[in-house]
Design an enzyme around this catalytic site. Sequence first.
Site, PDB file in Angstrom:
ATOM      1  N   HIS A 194       0.816  -1.214   0.000  1.00 58.23           N
ATOM      2  CA  HIS A 194       0.000   0.000   0.000  1.00 58.23           C
ATOM      3  C   HIS A 194       0.852   1.269   0.000  1.00 58.23           C
ATOM      4  O   HIS A 194       0.370   2.344   0.320  1.00 58.23           O
ATOM      5  CB  HIS A 194      -0.916   0.012   1.222  1.00 58.23           C
ATOM      6  N   HIS A 199      -7.744  -4.257  -0.725  1.00 57.06           N
ATOM      7  CA  HIS A 199      -7.220  -5.571  -1.090  1.00 57.06           C
ATOM      8  C   HIS A 199      -8.095  -6.194  -2.168  1.00 57.06           C
ATOM      9  O   HIS A 199      -8.155  -7.399  -2.316  1.00 57.06           O
ATOM     10  CB  HIS A 199      -7.184  -6.492   0.119  1.00 57.06           C
TER      11      HIS A 199
END
Lengths: 334, 209
Positions: free
Chosen positions: A59, A222
């Site tokens: 991320h 995700h």
Amino acid sequence: MRKPKKLLNDPNNVRQEVMQGLVYAYNGKLTAIPDYCAVYGNHISNDQVVVISGGGSGHEPTFAGFIGEGGIDGCALGEVFTSPSPDQIIELTKATEKGNGVLFLYGNYSGDGMNFDISAEILAEENIVTKTIRATDDIASAPLSKLSDRRGVAGIMFLYKIAGAASQFEKYNLENLYQVVAKANANVRTIGVALDGCALPQSNNFNFELEENEIEIGIGIHGEAGLRRQAMTSSDEVVKEMIDRLCDDLPFQTGDHVCVLINNLGALSNTELLVITRKVGIELNNRGIVSHDIAVGHFCTSLEMSGFSITLMKLDDELQHLYDLPCQTLGWRK
Amino acid sequence: MNLLQVRKMMLFTAQKMVESEPELTALDQIVGDGDHGIGMKRGFSSIIELLQDEKFQPTDIGDFFIKIGTKLMTSMGGASGAIFGTLFRTGGKSIAGTMELNSEVFAKFLNDGWQGVYQRGNAEPGDKTMVDALAAGTKSANELTTLPLNEALPIIAKSAMEGAEKTKQMVAVFGRAKNLGDRTIGHMDPGAVSMAFILKYMNDYIHMQ
């Protein structure tokens, strides 16, 4: 079927290499604990509460890229999309805490929650006091009635900003720091959309793929399923729906002062991001909502996922004061 | 089974869990984010390393399982590391000092391990998690405490697999799968499959001997 293409080395070494990359990128301002894949800033002072975060890699710049003056103090790097383990968090906490307590600040995911809780229990046995805030800004991940089930996404960046300013510059004690970050969390809302999926480094397949003419509204970082999969439409229509949903959720009202975050989830072009930003500006103006500040760029990505998210944080005097203090991190400077 | 036999059984189990990675990954790509198999592989690879290290000398079977749990917890990360680590750690603590693994001891391990897992993650049977396989296996184990372990374990393992199969019909309420809602119906929970596999491979080992 299309295969993912990535410029990596051994896929099993991604998080260690990300950690090493961070050390170089911070150029002397960051210390690594290599055996535990954790990093902390060299700015930490003896009279502050330490703010520690952590989460899965993939991320970037979230989470470790927000370490620095006016940002968070340390971060444990999990494997890609996987929470860090307790030994990482414990070693990092012991290396950084100054006896004034520690705030754990991370996204509300089951793995992160359990591993940070295990860490907090073990640290308590050693008389290290911790408190925990779990970011819950993703409005698509659960209904408002189940706010505590919501996950944390890009809005965590604003919480880092508030927490770092309060702990480092204003020397809030642990309880007061907890209260102000909890207030900020209650004032932050995010929604994301995806045009296509991403692939884990070890995998030869995409986690999910959208059809050429599809877009998913409300996607998680995700690739968690969103609110609705629909036919592609114009940028303006997508942004309008997102702003409508955000404003309904808090709600944000005429006269409110907000901070705005337009976040690239990975693969969108800057051109698209600015076209999106334009419409966000128009929609907020139409509602009489005042943009105190706007950040545009890559803040909380999802590997190469194509998509973006919009975050709003509603300000009061205390939050605005803390927000306006300086911030020097890799992922964001003010 | 004595400590050395249990150690060999867990080495075999760990090797088979590593081999199961592609199957678990494929399942998790449907209902999760695709990392469950990779995490289990990482955790059980660490277990293999631990068990092949001659310096690793646990004092008894309880201590052995506690250390297996700690290794899983620290090497895997993620929800799976916390949950499977907690199962072995809590189960191990409840049989501390044991030198002989039999059906009664194994039932105690599973019962207390399940309790630890519940306290950690709050998942109950029916929530489409590894608990569905663990609860089914534990229920069987409780009914079979008077049988020799090699007769009880096949039935325990089979019950756990049936528990995993039943997750196909369930809607996920935990983790990343919960947002898929009805879209998870028809697919087994990867964590439940892992739990069932662990018991299956333990049983496979005993019956190879």
